[in-house]
Motif scaffolding. Structure first.
Motif, PDB file in Angstrom:
ATOM      1  N   GLN A 109      50.117 -17.650  49.017  1.00  0.00           N
ATOM      2  CA  GLN A 109      49.730 -16.345  48.492  1.00  0.00           C
ATOM      3  C   GLN A 109      48.275 -16.336  48.030  1.00  0.00           C
ATOM      4  O   GLN A 109      47.808 -17.274  47.388  1.00  0.00           O
ATOM      5  CB  GLN A 109      50.640 -15.940  47.332  1.00  0.00           C
ATOM      6  N   ASN A 110      47.578 -15.253  48.384  1.00  0.00           N
ATOM      7  CA  ASN A 110      46.175 -15.031  47.997  1.00  0.00           C
ATOM      8  C   ASN A 110      45.203 -16.020  48.635  1.00  0.00           C
ATOM      9  O   ASN A 110      44.045 -16.088  48.238  1.00  0.00           O
ATOM     10  CB  ASN A 110      45.997 -15.066  46.468  1.00  0.00           C
TER      11      ASN A 110
ATOM     12  N   LEU B  94      46.586  -6.644  49.786  1.00  0.00           N
ATOM     13  CA  LEU B  94      45.934  -7.874  49.346  1.00  0.00           C
ATOM     14  C   LEU B  94      45.691  -8.815  50.527  1.00  0.00           C
ATOM     15  O   LEU B  94      44.627  -9.448  50.623  1.00  0.00           O
ATOM     16  CB  LEU B  94      46.794  -8.567  48.287  1.00  0.00           C
TER      17      LEU B  94
ATOM     18  N   THR C 285      42.093 -10.177  51.798  1.00  0.00           N
ATOM     19  CA  THR C 285      41.846 -11.612  51.960  1.00  0.00           C
ATOM     20  C   THR C 285      41.331 -11.914  53.365  1.00  0.00           C
ATOM     21  O   THR C 285      40.392 -12.697  53.548  1.00  0.00           O
ATOM     22  CB  THR C 285      43.133 -12.415  51.685  1.00  0.00           C
TER      23      THR C 285
END
Length: 310
Positions: free
Chosen positions: A136-137, A176, A180
């Motif tokens: 994630q991220n 998101l 990214t």
């Protein structure tokens, strides 16, 4: 007695372990079937496509994507068809991908299509036995990013169909991932689909629509279509159909304010045939009103919509 007691402790321990394993199995949200068509690629060794298929299915189905617990029968049914158009010597896959997700309609054996989306720029690097893992991220590979985006898109649509705007946290995850990927360095071939001004019909455009305040009415209609329309039809077909007809002008309103709206196109890609099936049995007034709305916003499917009025 000690031996009996010890045996009970062992059995209880095994039962607890089994319960923990069963609980973890319940956590997965998707039941995704992946198909890969490699007919356009020369060569007799097709093993890489089988490995890729298996890896993608495992990634989609075995990871836990939310904090919600799904029973086995509650998992979201979905399918992914990947058509490989080109495969370069440096293992760049240029593909088209069609994604569908479905959910059951309350009180029936019927399943309704929630999402029917085609990605014409499903491009990624992959070598056989590459690990497909999502962090994630963090950008790892374009393939993992695209798959995670589509997982959250599926879950978001499923949630929106059961409760008003409850898909928002999952659509925000899609946003998101877009951000990214936009800030990551990747080849131009892999960048396609993520960029803001590249196209009004790509991954970025769709999630931008879904999170735009201007389309909140559409997302409320999406909920009403499923929960107050389709799910009510098992009890009262007339009322359920009327509720859907009552909400359809929202599509026209959104289309007129922004004719290039991608989210309306994706809705009709999923629902055109279903709308015909619903309203071909409607009143004369419903038939005319629904036909006029659909022809106004989606004239390319004229032959499909004409079946409503016949």
């Amino acid at each position: 007695m000690k031996e009996v007691k010890s045996f009970k402790i062992i059995v209880l321990g095994l039962l607890s372990l089994s319960a923990a394993v069963f609980s973890s199995l319940k956590a997965q949200e998707l039941r995704c079937t992946v198909s890969i068509n490699s007919d356009q690629i020369d060569g007799s060794n097709k093993q890489i496509f089988e490995t890729l298929k298996s890896s993608i299915e495992s990634y989609m189905n075995d990871n836990r994507w939310t904090n919600m617990t799904y029973a086995e029968k509650e998992r979201i049914e979905c399918s992914m068809l990947i058509v490989v158009k080109e495969l370069s010597v440096d293992h760049m896959f240029k593909c088209e991908m069609t994604l569908q997700s479905r959910r059951p309609v309350y009180g029936t054996t019927y399943t309704t299509t929630l999402l029917n989306f085609k990605d014409n720029a499903f491009n990624f690097h992959y070598e056989e036995y590459d690990r497909i893992e999502y962090q994630q991220n963090t950008f790892t590979t374009n393939l993992t990013a695209m798959l995670a985006y589509y997982v959250y898109l599926i879950i978001g649509h499923d949630q929106d169909s059961y409760q008003r705007l409850s898909g928002t946290p999952y659509f925000q995850q899609c946003e998101l991932i877009c951000q990214t990927c936009q800030s990551s360095s990747m080849e131009s071939t892999e960048q396609k689909g993520w960029l803001a001004f590249e196209s009004n019909r790509n991954r970025y455009a769709l999630i931008n629509n879904l999170l735009d305040e201007a389309f909140k009415k559409y997302r409320n209609f999406y909920y009403e279509y499923h929960r107050l329309g389709l799910d009510e039809m098992s009890a009262n077909v007339t009322n359920g159909r009327a509720r859907i007809a009552e909400g359809l002008p929202v599509l026209k309103e959104a289309y007129r304010s922004r004719p290039a709206t991608y989210v309306i196109n994706t809705f009709l890609d999923a629902k055109a045939e279903e709308l015909v099936d619903i309203f071909c049995k409607g009143t004369d007034k419903e038939k005319k009103e629904v036909y006029d709305i659909l022809m106004d916003i989606d004239p390319t499917r004229q032959q499909t919509y004409e079946r409503i009025t016949k």
